[in-house]
Design a protein around this motif. Structure first.
Motif, PDB file in Angstrom:
ATOM      1  N   LEU A   1      69.904  97.913  32.360  1.00  0.00           N
ATOM      2  CA  LEU A   1      70.624  99.150  32.709  1.00  0.00           C
ATOM      3  C   LEU A   1      71.947  99.240  31.957  1.00  0.00           C
ATOM      4  O   LEU A   1      72.355 100.317  31.530  1.00  0.00           O
ATOM      5  CB  LEU A   1      70.863  99.213  34.221  1.00  0.00           C
ATOM      6  N   ARG A   2      72.619  98.086  31.755  1.00  0.00           N
ATOM      7  CA  ARG A   2      73.872  98.111  30.990  1.00  0.00           C
ATOM      8  C   ARG A   2      73.586  98.534  29.553  1.00  0.00           C
ATOM      9  O   ARG A   2      74.379  99.222  28.925  1.00  0.00           O
ATOM     10  CB  ARG A   2      74.566  96.738  31.034  1.00  0.00           C
TER      11      ARG A   2
ATOM     12  N   VAL B   1      64.075 101.526  37.636  1.00  0.00           N
ATOM     13  CA  VAL B   1      64.014 100.069  37.398  1.00  0.00           C
ATOM     14  C   VAL B   1      62.572  99.564  37.335  1.00  0.00           C
ATOM     15  O   VAL B   1      62.262  98.678  36.538  1.00  0.00           O
ATOM     16  CB  VAL B   1      64.829  99.250  38.439  1.00  0.00           C
TER      17      VAL B   1
ATOM     18  N   MET C   1      76.094 102.782  38.754  1.00  0.00           N
ATOM     19  CA  MET C   1      76.437 101.355  38.649  1.00  0.00           C
ATOM     20  C   MET C   1      77.924 101.133  38.928  1.00  0.00           C
ATOM     21  O   MET C   1      78.294 100.189  39.624  1.00  0.00           O
ATOM     22  CB  MET C   1      76.110 100.829  37.246  1.00  0.00           C
TER      23      MET C   1
ATOM     24  N   ARG D   1      65.060  94.710  44.271  1.00  0.00           N
ATOM     25  CA  ARG D   1      66.225  94.825  45.157  1.00  0.00           C
ATOM     26  C   ARG D   1      65.919  95.692  46.367  1.00  0.00           C
ATOM     27  O   ARG D   1      66.795  95.875  47.217  1.00  0.00           O
ATOM     28  CB  ARG D   1      67.383  95.449  44.392  1.00  0.00           C
TER      29      ARG D   1
ATOM     30  N   ARG E   1      78.557  96.881  46.448  1.00  0.00           N
ATOM     31  CA  ARG E   1      77.400  96.091  45.984  1.00  0.00           C
ATOM     32  C   ARG E   1      76.930  95.139  47.084  1.00  0.00           C
ATOM     33  O   ARG E   1      75.727  94.933  47.271  1.00  0.00           O
ATOM     34  CB  ARG E   1      77.765  95.314  44.711  1.00  0.00           C
TER      35      ARG E   1
ATOM     36  N   GLU F   1      76.413 101.200  43.565  1.00  0.00           N
ATOM     37  CA  GLU F   1      75.192 101.582  44.295  1.00  0.00           C
ATOM     38  C   GLU F   1      73.949 101.194  43.500  1.00  0.00           C
ATOM     39  O   GLU F   1      74.044 100.834  42.333  1.00  0.00           O
ATOM     40  CB  GLU F   1      75.209 103.103  44.537  1.00  0.00           C
TER      41      GLU F   1
ATOM     42  N   THR G   1      67.268  93.393  35.340  1.00  0.00           N
ATOM     43  CA  THR G   1      67.368  94.864  35.339  1.00  0.00           C
ATOM     44  C   THR G   1      68.827  95.289  35.147  1.00  0.00           C
ATOM     45  O   THR G   1      69.086  96.337  34.547  1.00  0.00           O
ATOM     46  CB  THR G   1      66.786  95.464  36.636  1.00  0.00           C
ATOM     47  N   GLY G   2      69.792  94.469  35.612  1.00  0.00           N
ATOM     48  CA  GLY G   2      71.205  94.783  35.391  1.00  0.00           C
ATOM     49  C   GLY G   2      71.512  94.846  33.892  1.00  0.00           C
ATOM     50  O   GLY G   2      72.144  95.789  33.411  1.00  0.00           O
TER      51      GLY G   2
ATOM     52  N   ARG H   1      82.927  93.261  33.382  1.00  0.00           N
ATOM     53  CA  ARG H   1      82.070  94.367  33.816  1.00  0.00           C
ATOM     54  C   ARG H   1      82.869  95.402  34.594  1.00  0.00           C
ATOM     55  O   ARG H   1      83.733  95.051  35.394  1.00  0.00           O
ATOM     56  CB  ARG H   1      80.937  93.812  34.700  1.00  0.00           C
TER      57      ARG H   1
ATOM     58  N   GLY I   1      67.656  89.883  39.604  1.00  0.00           N
ATOM     59  CA  GLY I   1      68.215  91.160  40.069  1.00  0.00           C
ATOM     60  C   GLY I   1      67.151  92.204  40.316  1.00  0.00           C
ATOM     61  O   GLY I   1      67.447  93.377  40.505  1.00  0.00           O
ATOM     62  N   PHE I   2      65.917  91.813  40.316  1.00  0.00           N
ATOM     63  CA  PHE I   2      64.769  92.673  40.622  1.00  0.00           C
ATOM     64  C   PHE I   2      63.732  91.821  41.326  1.00  0.00           C
ATOM     65  O   PHE I   2      63.489  90.716  40.846  1.00  0.00           O
ATOM     66  CB  PHE I   2      64.189  93.266  39.336  1.00  0.00           C
TER      67      PHE I   2
ATOM     68  N   GLN J   1      60.496  98.236  45.546  1.00  0.00           N
ATOM     69  CA  GLN J   1      60.414  97.517  44.263  1.00  0.00           C
ATOM     70  C   GLN J   1      59.559  96.258  44.405  1.00  0.00           C
ATOM     71  O   GLN J   1      58.810  95.888  43.499  1.00  0.00           O
ATOM     72  CB  GLN J   1      61.812  97.135  43.770  1.00  0.00           C
TER      73      GLN J   1
ATOM     74  N   VAL K   1      70.484 101.908  41.499  1.00  0.00           N
ATOM     75  CA  VAL K   1      69.789 102.902  40.689  1.00  0.00           C
ATOM     76  C   VAL K   1      68.423 103.156  41.343  1.00  0.00           C
ATOM     77  O   VAL K   1      67.908 102.282  42.054  1.00  0.00           O
ATOM     78  CB  VAL K   1      69.648 102.325  39.256  1.00  0.00           C
TER      79      VAL K   1
HETATM   80  P1  AMP Z   1      73.423  93.139  38.310  1.00  0.00           P
HETATM   81  O1  AMP Z   1      73.776  92.903  36.876  1.00  0.00           O
HETATM   82  O2  AMP Z   1      72.105  92.554  38.685  1.00  0.00           O
HETATM   83  O3  AMP Z   1      74.539  92.750  39.243  1.00  0.00           O
HETATM   84  O4  AMP Z   1      73.256  94.732  38.472  1.00  0.00           O
HETATM   85  C1  AMP Z   1      74.329  95.610  38.193  1.00  0.00           C
HETATM   86  C2  AMP Z   1      74.027  96.967  38.765  1.00  0.00           C
HETATM   87  O5  AMP Z   1      72.847  97.515  38.160  1.00  0.00           O
HETATM   88  C3  AMP Z   1      73.726  97.026  40.259  1.00  0.00           C
HETATM   89  O6  AMP Z   1      74.911  97.071  41.057  1.00  0.00           O
HETATM   90  C4  AMP Z   1      72.934  98.327  40.363  1.00  0.00           C
HETATM   91  O7  AMP Z   1      73.769  99.463  40.247  1.00  0.00           O
HETATM   92  C5  AMP Z   1      72.075  98.250  39.101  1.00  0.00           C
HETATM   93  N1  AMP Z   1      70.799  97.522  39.319  1.00  0.00           N
HETATM   94  C6  AMP Z   1      70.429  96.339  38.743  1.00  0.00           C
HETATM   95  N2  AMP Z   1      69.203  95.980  39.143  1.00  0.00           N
HETATM   96  C7  AMP Z   1      68.783  96.937  40.001  1.00  0.00           C
HETATM   97  C8  AMP Z   1      67.602  97.115  40.777  1.00  0.00           C
HETATM   98  N3  AMP Z   1      66.597  96.219  40.755  1.00  0.00           N
HETATM   99  N4  AMP Z   1      67.512  98.228  41.550  1.00  0.00           N
HETATM  100  C9  AMP Z   1      68.505  99.138  41.584  1.00  0.00           C
HETATM  101  N5  AMP Z   1      69.660  99.025  40.892  1.00  0.00           N
HETATM  102  C10 AMP Z   1      69.803  97.940  40.103  1.00  0.00           C
END
Ligand code: AMP
Length: 214
Positions: free
Chosen positions: A35-36, A64, A53, A87, A171, A57, A31-32, A160, A84-85, A91, A59
């Motif tokens: 979202l990116r 997600v 992000m 979280r 985080r 915090e 999911t990261g 990042r 990353g899901f 969810q 999302v």
């Molecule tokens: P990651 O790449 O998994 O470290 O995610 C980077 C950022 O994306 C996190 O710090 C959150 O802001 C957001 N994010 C990623 N996955 C989730 C999730 N499952 N629920 C909420 N926010 C998420």
């Protein structure tokens, strides 16, 4: 086989997910990463996501869950790696419902344990190849001296926006407050297996292999 990689930021979930994709033809759902990608879309939603992000915090759950739901359609190959899901507990419940709707189940939840000091060191020194996503570390695995990615030869690398000490503190706080309760949740369901995430990439990969064979 469908699995979750669970652990704090910097535990190595992405690195190990990439290995599993190569070795087991699984599909990585990060999911990261999604979202990116969304934040570069230029939409209002993308801008809001970027702000959240960058503060470190989480999302909102509905965004997600919606992203994951879209990806469960189609060919499943060797199964899904949820990276990353989930979280949050909401969810986790939603994932259970989605898998049931697709007539499939979760096979294992792998907790990757790494102490906080190592996480800070890993994250603040981290960069990735802009093309293939290979992960480098300024101290333990520097970018090659010729400036070319060792895997694909690309010459651009990214850091990042949220890989700085302030965002990382937030985080980690989010992880302990909202994500770590999932350890108890999956333990109670009998799905949790814990591996030491501190070793070399190959050692951790082998430990995950053993955990999945159980
Ligand atoms: P990651 O790449 O998994 O470290 O995610 C980077 C950022 O994306 C996190 O710090 C959150 O802001 C957001 N994010 C990623 N996955 C989730 C999730 N499952 N629920 C909420 N926010 C998420």
């Amino acid at each position: 086989m469908n699995i979750i990689l669970l652990g704090p930021p910097g535990a190595g979930k992405g690195t190990q997910a990439r290995r599993l994709v190569e070795e087991r033809d699984m599909i990585q759902l990060s999911t990261g990463d999604m979202l990116r990608e969304a934040r570069t879309s230029g939409t209002e939603m993308g801008k809001r996501v970027a702000e959240v992000m960058d503060r470190g915090e989480l999302v909102t759950d509905d965004i997600v869950i919606g992203l994951i739901e879209e990806k469960l359609e189609g060919d499943t190959h060797g199964g899904f790696i949820f990276d990353g899901f989930p979280r949050t507990l909401a969810q986790a419940d939603a994932l259970g419902d989605l898998l049931k709707r697709h007539n499939t189940t979760l096979d294992a939840v792998i907790e990757m344990q790494v102490d906080d000091e190592a996480l800070v060191q890993r994250i603040t020194a981290r960069s990735t190849c802009a093309n293939c996503g290979e992960v480098y570390n300024d101290i333990t695995k520097p970018q090659p001296a010729d400036g070319k990615c060792a895997v694909c030869g690309h010459t651009e690398f990214n850091r990042r926006a949220d890989d700085n000490e302030d965002a990382l503190k937030q985080r980690l706080m989010e992880y302990y407050k909202k994500t770590s309760p999932l350890l108890g949740y999956y333990y109670a369901k009998g799905d949790l297996r814990t591996v030491n995430g501190l070793g070399e990439i190959d050692e951790v990969a082998a430990a995950i292999g053993r955990a999945l064979a159980k």
